[in-house]
Design a protein around this motif. Structure first.
Motif, mmCIF file in Angstrom:
data_model
loop_
_atom_site.group_PDB
_atom_site.id
_atom_site.type_symbol
_atom_site.label_atom_id
_atom_site.label_comp_id
_atom_site.label_asym_id
_atom_site.label_seq_id
_atom_site.Cartn_x
_atom_site.Cartn_y
_atom_site.Cartn_z
ATOM 1 N N LYS A 391 0.840 -1.191 0.000
ATOM 2 C CA LYS A 391 0.000 0.000 0.000
ATOM 3 C C LYS A 391 0.876 1.241 0.000
ATOM 4 N N VAL A 392 0.510 2.219 -0.812
ATOM 5 C CA VAL A 392 1.303 3.440 -0.927
ATOM 6 C C VAL A 392 1.143 4.280 0.333
ATOM 7 N N LYS A 393 2.285 4.598 0.963
ATOM 8 C CA LYS A 393 2.293 5.452 2.153
ATOM 9 C C LYS A 393 2.703 6.889 1.804
ATOM 10 N N TYR A 394 3.436 7.042 0.691
ATOM 11 C CA TYR A 394 3.800 8.381 0.215
ATOM 12 C C TYR A 394 4.159 8.278 -1.258
ATOM 13 N N GLU A 395 3.740 9.264 -2.013
ATOM 14 C CA GLU A 395 4.073 9.332 -3.438
ATOM 15 C C GLU A 395 4.568 10.741 -3.771
ATOM 16 N N SER A 396 5.789 10.819 -4.308
ATOM 17 C CA SER A 396 6.345 12.132 -4.651
ATOM 18 C C SER A 396 5.747 12.678 -5.938
ATOM 19 N N ALA A 397 5.336 11.785 -6.846
ATOM 20 C CA ALA A 397 4.781 12.169 -8.142
ATOM 21 C C ALA A 397 5.688 13.183 -8.848
ATOM 22 N N GLU A 398 5.083 14.266 -9.352
ATOM 23 C CA GLU A 398 5.842 15.234 -10.143
ATOM 24 C C GLU A 398 6.741 16.140 -9.303
ATOM 25 N N SER A 399 6.593 16.116 -7.984
ATOM 26 C CA SER A 399 7.343 17.051 -7.145
ATOM 27 C C SER A 399 8.853 16.847 -7.232
ATOM 28 N N PHE A 400 9.299 15.625 -7.557
ATOM 29 C CA PHE A 400 10.737 15.381 -7.658
ATOM 30 C C PHE A 400 11.323 16.126 -8.859
ATOM 31 N N ASP A 401 10.670 16.028 -10.022
ATOM 32 C CA ASP A 401 11.119 16.781 -11.192
ATOM 33 C C ASP A 401 11.086 18.282 -10.909
ATOM 34 N N HIS A 402 10.058 18.732 -10.198
ATOM 35 C CA HIS A 402 9.961 20.153 -9.869
ATOM 36 C C HIS A 402 11.105 20.591 -8.972
ATOM 37 N N MET A 403 11.461 19.756 -7.997
ATOM 38 C CA MET A 403 12.593 20.080 -7.131
ATOM 39 C C MET A 403 13.876 20.191 -7.924
ATOM 40 N N VAL A 404 14.085 19.251 -8.822
ATOM 41 C CA VAL A 404 15.289 19.268 -9.653
ATOM 42 C C VAL A 404 15.335 20.538 -10.499
ATOM 43 N N ALA A 405 14.205 20.919 -11.086
ATOM 44 C CA ALA A 405 14.152 22.117 -11.916
ATOM 45 C C ALA A 405 14.357 23.382 -11.094
ATOM 46 N N ARG A 406 13.864 23.397 -9.884
ATOM 47 C CA ARG A 406 14.038 24.574 -9.018
ATOM 48 C C ARG A 406 15.519 24.854 -8.772
ATOM 49 N N HIS A 407 16.321 23.793 -8.791
ATOM 50 C CA HIS A 407 17.760 23.929 -8.573
ATOM 51 C C HIS A 407 18.543 24.087 -9.874
ATOM 52 N N GLY A 408 17.835 24.208 -11.004
ATOM 53 C CA GLY A 408 18.503 24.420 -12.287
ATOM 54 C C GLY A 408 19.120 23.177 -12.887
ATOM 55 N N HIS A 409 18.740 21.989 -12.390
ATOM 56 C CA HIS A 409 19.366 20.749 -12.839
ATOM 57 C C HIS A 409 18.485 19.937 -13.782
ATOM 58 N N TYR A 410 17.336 20.447 -14.175
ATOM 59 C CA TYR A 410 16.432 19.616 -14.981
ATOM 60 C C TYR A 410 16.975 19.419 -16.395
ATOM 61 N N PRO A 411 17.075 18.147 -16.867
ATOM 62 C CA PRO A 411 17.622 17.849 -18.203
ATOM 63 C C PRO A 411 16.537 17.896 -19.268
ATOM 64 N N GLU A 412 16.364 19.051 -19.892
ATOM 65 C CA GLU A 412 15.303 19.208 -20.887
ATOM 66 C C GLU A 412 15.399 18.180 -21.996
ATOM 67 N N GLU A 413 16.605 17.770 -22.361
ATOM 68 C CA GLU A 413 16.744 16.811 -23.455
ATOM 69 C C GLU A 413 16.304 15.404 -23.070
ATOM 70 N N ARG A 414 15.870 15.213 -21.823
ATOM 71 C CA ARG A 414 15.306 13.923 -21.397
ATOM 72 C C ARG A 414 13.812 14.022 -21.113
ATOM 73 N N SER A 415 13.206 15.142 -21.443
ATOM 74 C CA SER A 415 11.786 15.324 -21.138
ATOM 75 C C SER A 415 10.924 14.266 -21.804
ATOM 76 N N GLY A 416 11.253 13.893 -23.019
ATOM 77 C CA GLY A 416 10.452 12.910 -23.731
ATOM 78 C C GLY A 416 10.661 11.493 -23.258
ATOM 79 N N ASN A 417 11.636 11.284 -22.364
ATOM 80 C CA ASN A 417 11.924 9.939 -21.864
ATOM 81 C C ASN A 417 11.514 9.802 -20.394
ATOM 82 N N LYS A 418 12.430 10.084 -19.486
ATOM 83 C CA LYS A 418 12.141 9.834 -18.075
ATOM 84 C C LYS A 418 12.423 11.038 -17.189
ATOM 85 N N GLY A 419 12.563 12.207 -17.796
ATOM 86 C CA GLY A 419 12.819 13.398 -17.003
ATOM 87 C C GLY A 419 14.138 13.300 -16.265
#
Length: 854
Positions: A391-419
């Motif tokens: 049973k799911v006790k916690y799910e980060s969902a999209e918040s992990f990608d958002h955290m990465v982007a907030r720090h300037g580390h988001y790899p745009e060239e992987r958006s179509g794959n796995k972020g």
């Protein structure tokens, strides 16, 4: 240099600000909190081999005393040892060559784990010996490593010795040792062939990406990659195939199925027993072909195994060697994610994705957490905490990608794959705090979370609070907590070696962090929520910072631009902070609709006295060079307060004919709006005689544009000579920024293209002060070898100590420089949009370094 004049004109009004604008986005309590700060970065190539060799660190573990890190190196087929007795000064202790130790060249270490049994310390190494993917095989090699780094004798890898080997039931991947050191569990992956078409008309055909689209070679059983369906998109691209006919690229099943080998570690090492556990027939997705990926073991000797492509988890009782529970891991509804590679990060799409986890870590109360990388049809771009029954006790969902982007580390060239692609995960108690570490493989970043576990309360969710983000190298894969020493280590596997005379890039590294009171040394820049999106938690997206400009009145505000890595040019508004990360609070998209369709590569920015901006856009291509032909010219852009381009200023044709691909990199403004002179720094020397040959001028130019008359004039800036190191034949030095200081004085940013240890030993990253008093710039009529005046440097100071102070790899592209109204000298680095780059951005106040140099 006339230091008094410089200080009066530059540093008046206040003492130097603490140079690191650092801190955390966590708001956890009023008491003095503890955060992880990086203490050292160790380049794996320094643990054996020449600088031109490829050496990597992938999966790692640590000795029982916490003083020695052991890691796998698949490129060298070796096991490496790193002494971290002093976490600020790690020492390479050498490697074990597995080919020599095991008497075979067909060996690849996939994972390792350390165990202490009856006073001796052993390294259990999972070794892939498969001749090919259709015939998987493996060996468990057990080394006695008790004497390595024990303070006696040689204390290095030569102290290790092979004790015995055990045949495994197939190709191994992950391995774990139980907390009580009485069992080991080895994942037998028997990995699928991603270049094989499974099912449909072309079942069993090899996929060749080099073949022309639509090619089907029935005689050779080879097909082009577009003939078979892509499991990520679910559709075939070519004209030959049709849905239900083509089969699936890298599809399932691909037998033999994977499983789990359980090692009972009792008695003499040579007497240990290995028992396979069948994991097939459990999953709903391709159950006949179990694809186990990772394993972790609880204190009760129950192992949690992820079946990645099957999107399933299995609980195995190691004592009985039996599966006691299994369950599907479900899907995640994602909102406000970026699924399209379009050159700009837009969190505007929704999706539903299977989790397909890679690594797993066990928590307390039977719970476990997974890093949901995806490998086949899924990947939910985050992490999940499950209870013992799935049973799911916690799910980060999209918040992990958002955290990465907030720090300037988001790899745009992987958006179509796995972020950002979360792959590694680990957890441990540090004192009373349970920390969870999640590694973003494609983003060079580790998310650190505090978990308040509510496992005893069946109806409640786990409370997970973001604590901080840690920078790593390229491709962080192995994560390991060392809680007894308040340490944490990460292995980043990508190693950019010198190639065909080019400089080396970022090397594979092990990064070391220590938990201590006070603010961490990273990040230095984050972003606020994007008010235009209007969704809480969705940040302003940014990266590839290429210039800085001070606000004309407010000393706490600077502006920055991103370069051509992104298809949308932006001007970012940054609020400087003293003891916390500076924050991007707003941005202006640059609108060129009124001046035509022009390509922009913003590399310089300055604010005019009326609040408008002048930006320098770098041209592309070299005149007369067929390999990099001339494409766009260098331009100055006048941009209003709303981001709309009002005017475009071109260089004279007589100058553009000299263009090489290293163009405008900075712009400074002198005088009031409407009658300014603009000083544009050109990065590297241009062609001396373009109509005859490709010879270049001795130094780069600084161009002077008079906005009142429309005239261009130029003078030379003398850059430093390269180090002369023959191993760094591609080193070059150029200009990256220019800032007006008043009284005919400018600060110029001068840097080379070296990174890492090469940058520390042979690199140039410096700010120099010049005066143009008495210099008369000259117009360029296109004549050969034109004689321009050359400016003198008054003083320079080295930026590398400041850039290395965060204990990471020194980056090449320090591209932003500005001086605030209060005389604070700020620099920024460009992370190349996280393309072949760790993603780290440094925004540093280096004022105290100038003062100490004076």
């Amino acid at each position: 240099m006339r230091l008094g004049n410089l200080r009066a004109g530059l540093l008046t009004g206040c003492a130097a600000m603490a140079f690191l604008l650092v801190g955390t986005t966590s708001g956890t309590g009023a008491k003095a909190a503890e955060y992880f700060s990086r203490t050292a970065t160790f380049e794996i190539i320094n643990n054996g081999g020449a600088r031109t060799d490829e050496r990597v660190a992938e999966i790692l573990d640590v000795s029982p005393d916490g003083n020695t890190v052991l890691y796998t190196d698949s490129e060298a087929a070796a096991i490496g040892f790193l002494g971290i007795n002093d976490p600020y000064n790690p020492v390479g202790l050498g490697t074990i060559d597995l080919a020599s130790a095991l008497g075979s060249d067909n060996v690849e270490p996939t994972s390792l784990a350390v165990a202490k049994v009856k006073g001796s310390v052993y390294a259990l190494v999972a070794v892939n010996t498969s001749p090919d993917l259709l015939n998987p095989s493996g060996t468990l090699a057990v080394f006695d490593v008790t004497g390595v780094n024990d303070g006696n004798g040689a204390d290095d890898a030569s102290e290790a010795s092979l004790v015995t080997t055990f045949p495994l039931s197939g190709q191994p991947d992950s391995i774990a040792v139980s907390p009580r050191n009485n069992y080991a569990a080895v994942v037998i992956e028997n990995e699928r062939d991603e270049e094989l078409c499974v099912g449909g008309e072309f079942d069993g055909f090899a996929i060749d990406e080099d073949l022309e689209e639509g090619t089907v070679d029935t005689a050779g059983k080879v097909i082009a990659e577009d003939v078979c369906e892509d499991p990520q998109s679910g559709t075939a691209d070519g004209d030959v195939s049709q849905d239900g006919v083509a089969g699936v690229a890298g599809g399932l099943p691909q037998l033999p199925s994977g499983g789990l080998d359980v090692v009972k570690m009792s008695g003499k090492v040579t007497a240990w027993k290995v028992k396979p556990v069948d994991l097939s027939g459990l999953a709903d997705i391709a159950g006949e072909d179990a694809e186990p990926e990772y394993v972790d073991i609880r204190r009760n000797n129950q192992a949690v195994v992820t079946l990645q492509e099957n999107n399933h988890a299995v609980i195995v009782n190691l004592k009985k060697g039996k599966v006691v529970r299994h369950f599907p891991l479900g899907e995640v509804k994602l909102k406000n994610v970026d699924l399209t590679e379009e050159g700009v990060i837009r969190f505007e799409e929704d999706a539903v994705r299977l989790r397909e986890p890679d690594a797993v870590t066990t928590l307390n109360y039977g719970q476990f957490a997974t890093a949901n990388e995806g490998d086949f049809e899924g990947g939910s771009r985050g992490f999940t905490i499950f209870d013992r029954r799935g049973k799911v006790k916690y799910e980060s969902a999209e918040s992990f990608d958002h955290m990465v982007a907030r720090h300037g580390h988001y790899p745009e060239e992987r958006s179509g794959n796995k972020g950002s692609e979360p792959e590694g995960i680990d957890s441990a108690y540090y004192g009373r705090d349970l920390f969870l570490f999640v590694g973003a493989e494609r983003a060079g970043l580790i998310g650190v979370y505090k978990v308040k576990n509510t496992g005893r309360n069946k109806g409640k969710k786990a409370k997970v609070v973001f604590h901080q983000a840690l920078p790593a190298g390229i491709g962080p894969e192995g994560l390991k907590t060392i809680s007894k020493r308040k340490l944490f280590v990460v292995a980043s596997e990508v190693d950019e070696t010198p190639d065909e005379g080019r400089k080396a890039g970022f090397r594979s590294v092990i990064s070391i962090y220590k938990l201590k009171k006070g603010k961490p040394n990273y990040p230095t820049l984050i972003s606020a929520d994007d008010k235009d999106v209007g969704v809480k938690g969705v940040p302003i997206t940014w990266g590839a910072i290429s210039s800085l400009a001070a606000h004309r009145k407010n000393p706490r505000i600077v502006y920055a631009t991103s370069d051509s890595f992104y298809s949308e040019s932006r001007i970012f508004k940054i609020k400087l902070k003293k003891r916390r990360p500076s924050v991007i609070v707003d941005y202006l998209p640059v609108d060129t609709s009124g001046v035509g369709d022009i390509a922009l590569d913003l590399e310089g920015l300055v604010q005019s006295s009326d609040g408008t901006f002048w930006a320098a856009s770098e041209g592309s291509g070299t005149q007369g060079d067929e390999s990099r032909p001339f494409a766009t010219s260098n331009k100055l852009l006048h941009i209003d307060r709303k981001g709309v381009v009002q005017e475009v200023v071109e260089l004279p044709d007589t100058v553009t004919q000299r263009q090489r691909r290293w163009g405008f990199e900075g712009v400074a403004a002198v005088g009031k709006a409407g009658s300014e002179k603009l000083y544009a720094a050109i990065q590297r020397p241009w062609l001396a005689n373009p109509s005859v040959d490709s010879s270049t001028e001795a130094n780069p130019r600084i161009g002077v544009y008079d906005t009142a008359t429309g005239e261009w004039k130029f003078f030379f800036y003398p850059t430093e000579a390269t180090s002369g190191n023959p191993d760094l034949s591609n080193q070059w030095i150029g200009l990256s920024e220019i800032v007006y200081l008043g009284n005919d004085r400018f600060a110029v940013l001068e840097r080379d293209n070296l990174v890492g240890e090469e940058a520390e030993s042979d690199g140039f990253k410096q700010v120099c002060f010049i005066s143009i008093e008495g210099i008369e710039p000259v117009a360029d009529n296109g004549e050969a070898n034109i004689d321009l005046p050359e400016v003198d440097k008054e003083a320079c100071f080295d930026l590398i100590p400041a850039m290395a102070s965060a204990n990471g790899s020194v980056v090449d592209k320090v591209e932003g420089l500005t001086v605030t109204k209060w005389g604070k000298i700020i620099i920024a680095t460009d992370n190349d949009g996280v393309d072949d780059h760790p993603g780290e951005t440094l925004l540093l106040d280096v004022t105290k370094y100038v003062e100490s140099a004076m």
